[in-house]
Motif scaffolding. Structure first.
Motif, PDB file in Angstrom:
ATOM      1  N   MET A  90      49.823  36.168  42.578  1.00 13.73           N
ATOM      2  CA  MET A  90      48.992  36.558  41.440  1.00 13.73           C
ATOM      3  C   MET A  90      48.595  35.311  40.652  1.00 13.73           C
ATOM      4  O   MET A  90      49.437  34.508  40.267  1.00 13.73           O
ATOM      5  CB  MET A  90      49.758  37.527  40.530  1.00 13.73           C
ATOM      6  N   THR A  91      47.289  35.134  40.418  1.00 11.43           N
ATOM      7  CA  THR A  91      46.822  33.983  39.668  1.00 11.43           C
ATOM      8  C   THR A  91      47.120  34.163  38.186  1.00 11.43           C
ATOM      9  O   THR A  91      47.386  35.278  37.702  1.00 11.43           O
ATOM     10  CB  THR A  91      45.310  33.795  39.843  1.00 11.43           C
ATOM     11  N   LEU A  92      47.074  33.067  37.433  1.00  9.00           N
ATOM     12  CA  LEU A  92      47.307  33.149  35.994  1.00  9.00           C
ATOM     13  C   LEU A  92      46.241  34.010  35.330  1.00  9.00           C
ATOM     14  O   LEU A  92      46.532  34.773  34.403  1.00  9.00           O
ATOM     15  CB  LEU A  92      47.316  31.741  35.383  1.00  9.00           C
ATOM     16  N   ASP A  93      45.011  33.909  35.815  1.00 10.01           N
ATOM     17  CA  ASP A  93      43.940  34.743  35.257  1.00 10.01           C
ATOM     18  C   ASP A  93      44.278  36.221  35.421  1.00 10.01           C
ATOM     19  O   ASP A  93      44.132  37.010  34.476  1.00 10.01           O
ATOM     20  CB  ASP A  93      42.618  34.429  35.961  1.00 10.01           C
ATOM     21  N   THR A  94      44.731  36.620  36.610  1.00 11.79           N
ATOM     22  CA  THR A  94      45.091  38.018  36.856  1.00 11.79           C
ATOM     23  C   THR A  94      46.292  38.418  36.022  1.00 11.79           C
ATOM     24  O   THR A  94      46.338  39.528  35.461  1.00 11.79           O
ATOM     25  CB  THR A  94      45.397  38.232  38.349  1.00 11.79           C
ATOM     26  N   LEU A  95      47.269  37.542  35.906  1.00  6.13           N
ATOM     27  CA  LEU A  95      48.448  37.834  35.092  1.00  6.13           C
ATOM     28  C   LEU A  95      48.062  38.052  33.636  1.00  6.13           C
ATOM     29  O   LEU A  95      48.557  38.987  32.986  1.00  6.13           O
ATOM     30  CB  LEU A  95      49.454  36.688  35.204  1.00  6.13           C
ATOM     31  N   LEU A  96      47.175  37.223  33.115  1.00  6.62           N
ATOM     32  CA  LEU A  96      46.705  37.410  31.738  1.00  6.62           C
ATOM     33  C   LEU A  96      46.037  38.767  31.573  1.00  6.62           C
ATOM     34  O   LEU A  96      46.219  39.437  30.551  1.00  6.62           O
ATOM     35  CB  LEU A  96      45.719  36.295  31.368  1.00  6.62           C
ATOM     36  N   ASP A  97      45.281  39.169  32.579  1.00  5.04           N
ATOM     37  CA  ASP A  97      44.605  40.454  32.519  1.00  5.04           C
ATOM     38  C   ASP A  97      45.617  41.599  32.481  1.00  5.04           C
ATOM     39  O   ASP A  97      45.468  42.545  31.698  1.00  5.04           O
ATOM     40  CB  ASP A  97      43.684  40.602  33.727  1.00  5.04           C
ATOM     41  N   ARG A  98      46.646  41.542  33.296  1.00  2.63           N
ATOM     42  CA  ARG A  98      47.640  42.615  33.361  1.00  2.63           C
ATOM     43  C   ARG A  98      48.517  42.648  32.112  1.00  2.63           C
ATOM     44  O   ARG A  98      48.944  43.724  31.686  1.00  2.63           O
ATOM     45  CB  ARG A  98      48.529  42.454  34.601  1.00  2.63           C
ATOM     46  N   LEU A  99      48.771  41.500  31.517  1.00  3.42           N
ATOM     47  CA  LEU A  99      49.626  41.454  30.330  1.00  3.42           C
ATOM     48  C   LEU A  99      48.911  41.934  29.066  1.00  3.42           C
ATOM     49  O   LEU A  99      49.554  42.190  28.053  1.00  3.42           O
ATOM     50  CB  LEU A  99      50.151  40.024  30.112  1.00  3.42           C
ATOM     51  N   VAL A 100      47.594  42.044  29.127  1.00  4.14           N
ATOM     52  CA  VAL A 100      46.766  42.579  28.042  1.00  4.14           C
ATOM     53  C   VAL A 100      46.844  41.728  26.782  1.00  4.14           C
ATOM     54  O   VAL A 100      45.855  41.134  26.346  1.00  4.14           O
ATOM     55  CB  VAL A 100      47.114  44.051  27.713  1.00  4.14           C
ATOM     56  N   VAL A 101      48.022  41.674  26.155  1.00  2.00           N
ATOM     57  CA  VAL A 101      48.148  41.010  24.863  1.00  2.00           C
ATOM     58  C   VAL A 101      47.640  39.581  24.928  1.00  2.00           C
ATOM     59  O   VAL A 101      46.956  39.106  24.021  1.00  2.00           O
ATOM     60  CB  VAL A 101      49.611  41.045  24.376  1.00  2.00           C
ATOM     61  N   LEU A 102      47.965  38.881  26.005  1.00  2.00           N
ATOM     62  CA  LEU A 102      47.495  37.499  26.123  1.00  2.00           C
ATOM     63  C   LEU A 102      46.051  37.446  26.611  1.00  2.00           C
ATOM     64  O   LEU A 102      45.232  36.701  26.081  1.00  2.00           O
ATOM     65  CB  LEU A 102      48.403  36.724  27.075  1.00  2.00           C
ATOM     66  N   TYR A 148      43.528  39.580  26.421  1.00  2.00           N
ATOM     67  CA  TYR A 148      42.470  40.116  25.580  1.00  2.00           C
ATOM     68  C   TYR A 148      42.282  39.338  24.282  1.00  2.00           C
ATOM     69  O   TYR A 148      41.322  39.573  23.551  1.00  2.00           O
ATOM     70  CB  TYR A 148      42.746  41.580  25.234  1.00  2.00           C
ATOM     71  N   THR A 149      43.179  38.419  23.990  1.00  3.10           N
ATOM     72  CA  THR A 149      43.115  37.657  22.753  1.00  3.10           C
ATOM     73  C   THR A 149      42.318  36.369  22.944  1.00  3.10           C
ATOM     74  O   THR A 149      41.843  36.066  24.039  1.00  3.10           O
ATOM     75  CB  THR A 149      44.524  37.299  22.265  1.00  3.10           C
ATOM     76  N   ARG A 150      42.225  35.592  21.882  1.00  2.00           N
ATOM     77  CA  ARG A 150      41.515  34.312  21.977  1.00  2.00           C
ATOM     78  C   ARG A 150      42.238  33.352  22.916  1.00  2.00           C
ATOM     79  O   ARG A 150      41.627  32.433  23.454  1.00  2.00           O
ATOM     80  CB  ARG A 150      41.347  33.685  20.594  1.00  2.00           C
ATOM     81  N   LEU A 151      43.550  33.560  23.131  1.00  2.13           N
ATOM     82  CA  LEU A 151      44.279  32.688  24.056  1.00  2.13           C
ATOM     83  C   LEU A 151      43.745  32.863  25.478  1.00  2.13           C
ATOM     84  O   LEU A 151      43.530  31.878  26.195  1.00  2.13           O
ATOM     85  CB  LEU A 151      45.776  33.006  24.005  1.00  2.13           C
ATOM     86  N   GLY A 152      43.549  34.119  25.883  1.00  2.82           N
ATOM     87  CA  GLY A 152      42.992  34.372  27.204  1.00  2.82           C
ATOM     88  C   GLY A 152      41.594  33.809  27.344  1.00  2.82           C
ATOM     89  O   GLY A 152      41.237  33.225  28.368  1.00  2.82           O
ATOM     90  N   TYR A 153      40.793  33.982  26.303  1.00 10.22           N
ATOM     91  CA  TYR A 153      39.429  33.470  26.349  1.00 10.22           C
ATOM     92  C   TYR A 153      39.418  31.944  26.495  1.00 10.22           C
ATOM     93  O   TYR A 153      38.679  31.392  27.321  1.00 10.22           O
ATOM     94  CB  TYR A 153      38.669  33.866  25.083  1.00 10.22           C
ATOM     95  N   LYS A 154      40.228  31.256  25.706  1.00 14.49           N
ATOM     96  CA  LYS A 154      40.222  29.793  25.741  1.00 14.49           C
ATOM     97  C   LYS A 154      40.708  29.263  27.086  1.00 14.49           C
ATOM     98  O   LYS A 154      40.164  28.280  27.601  1.00 14.49           O
ATOM     99  CB  LYS A 154      41.072  29.245  24.593  1.00 14.49           C
ATOM    100  N   TYR A 155      41.712  29.922  27.664  1.00 17.85           N
ATOM    101  CA  TYR A 155      42.166  29.476  28.979  1.00 17.85           C
ATOM    102  C   TYR A 155      41.066  29.671  30.012  1.00 17.85           C
ATOM    103  O   TYR A 155      40.745  28.749  30.781  1.00 17.85           O
ATOM    104  CB  TYR A 155      43.423  30.237  29.407  1.00 17.85           C
ATOM    105  N   ARG A 156      40.471  30.859  30.047  1.00 13.59           N
ATOM    106  CA  ARG A 156      39.473  31.136  31.072  1.00 13.59           C
ATOM    107  C   ARG A 156      38.230  30.283  30.898  1.00 13.59           C
ATOM    108  O   ARG A 156      37.605  29.881  31.881  1.00 13.59           O
ATOM    109  CB  ARG A 156      39.121  32.625  31.044  1.00 13.59           C
ATOM    110  N   ALA A 157      37.844  30.013  29.658  1.00  6.99           N
ATOM    111  CA  ALA A 157      36.648  29.203  29.422  1.00  6.99           C
ATOM    112  C   ALA A 157      36.795  27.813  30.027  1.00  6.99           C
ATOM    113  O   ALA A 157      35.808  27.203  30.444  1.00  6.99           O
ATOM    114  CB  ALA A 157      36.373  29.108  27.926  1.00  6.99           C
TER     115      ALA A 157
END
Length: 310
Positions: free
Chosen positions: A1-13, A15-24
């Motif tokens: 599982m990639t970090l991007d997918t893990l962030l998606d499954r964990l929701v809290v991370l 869906y927040t600005r943390l997820g956005y900044k990492y993916r950007a």
């Protein structure tokens, strides 16, 4: 599982600005070109505040003429003035997407090609409320009005984008779309209609082809609507909430990237995402067809005769 997918499954991370900044930081260099929408017109519903306003500003910055479709133009004058102060071309239109009569009138005024129609308008009334035609208000605003407007403008459109919500992951397609049979819960009503948007996307992609159809969810973004509807949630998550511009990023990308993204998908942070995580929310051909038929009928539209995709 990639970090991007893990962030998606964990929701809290994710869906927040943390997820956005990492993916950007990991996106390929596929930002829309400067002035990518020069000479083109887009419509944004619910453009007075929050995500809609941020979407309108970003599209205008790419050169588009942006039609702001709002329920009450008088209340939108301040937003229009603020948007115009930063440059760009805007047209303020009156359209209450929950009112099918208003939608029909508005569609009759549109004559030019529309590059993108952004269905952003959203509501979460505290008690069960009905539209002028007697439909539950979230269903009318998020599904029936947008379906009707898209149908009436389909020969003008290149792309259509529905702004959904990650909250739809908690809900299956409802057996009672009008929410008449159970005690009304605002957040559930909101999430159920967003589930309808997402599960009908492949059917709409077939029906409205060759127009590109997409749904997306913006993550958790700090907007007036969120503050009003979910004040406790906003207070608890405030430092982690995305800005409206961050929440609107995928909408902008879907509207302006070239070539157009594949039709019929559900997107978050510029990537197609699964439409179900919980087994009990999964729909079937039968439930999708029943929902599609109901929504088309209640919007005053003929039911398509083609077999829906599986």
């Amino acid at each position: 599982m990639t970090l991007d997918t893990l962030l998606d499954r964990l929701v809290v991370l994710g869906y927040t600005r943390l997820g956005y900044k990492y993916r950007a930081r990991t996106w390929p260099s596929d930002d829309p070109e400067p002035q990518a929408l020069k000479g083109k017109t887009v419509i944004v519903t619910g453009a007075r505040t929050g995500l809609g306003k941020a979407t309108a500003a970003a599209l205008a910055n790419l050169g588009a003429t942006v039609r702001l479709a709002v329920r009450d133009p008088a209340k939108a004058q301040d937003a229009l003035t603020e948007l115009q102060s930063n440059g760009g071309t805007y047209i303020l239109d009156q359209c209450d997407v929950a009112d099918l009569t208003s939608v029909r009138h508005y569609a009759s005024t549109i004559e030019e090609p529309i590059h993108a129609l952004i269905h952003n308008a959203g509501v979460m009334p505290p008690v069960r409320t009905e539209s002028p035609q007697g439909h539950e208000l979230t269903l009318a605003t998020h599904v029936l009005g947008p379906l009707l407007l898209t149908e009436l403008l389909k020969h003008h459109l290149s792309r259509v984008i529905f702004v959904a919500s990650g909250g739809m992951y908690t809900q299956p397609l409802p057996e009672d779309p009008e929410y008449r049979d159970a005690p009304y819960k605002p957040a559930v009503a909101y999430a159920r209609t967003k589930r309808i948007q997402v599960d009908l996307t492949p059917l709409m992609a077939t029906h409205f082809a060759p127009t590109t159809i997409a749904t997306m969810h913006p993550g958790w973004s700090h907007t007036p609507g969120l503050t009003t509807s979910l004040p406790t949630f906003t207070r608890l998550t405030g430092p982690l909430l995305r800005t409206p511009a961050q929440g609107a990023d995928t909408t902008i990308w879907l509207a302006a990237t070239d070539p157009a993204p594949p039709t019929g998908n559900f997107w978050h942070d510029r990537k197609p995402r699964p439409t179900h995580y919980l087994p009990h929310t999964k729909s079937t051909t039968t439930t999708r067809t029943a929902t599609w038929t109901y929504c088309q009928t209640q919007a005053g539209l003929p039911t398509p005769t083609y077999p829906p995709p599986k």
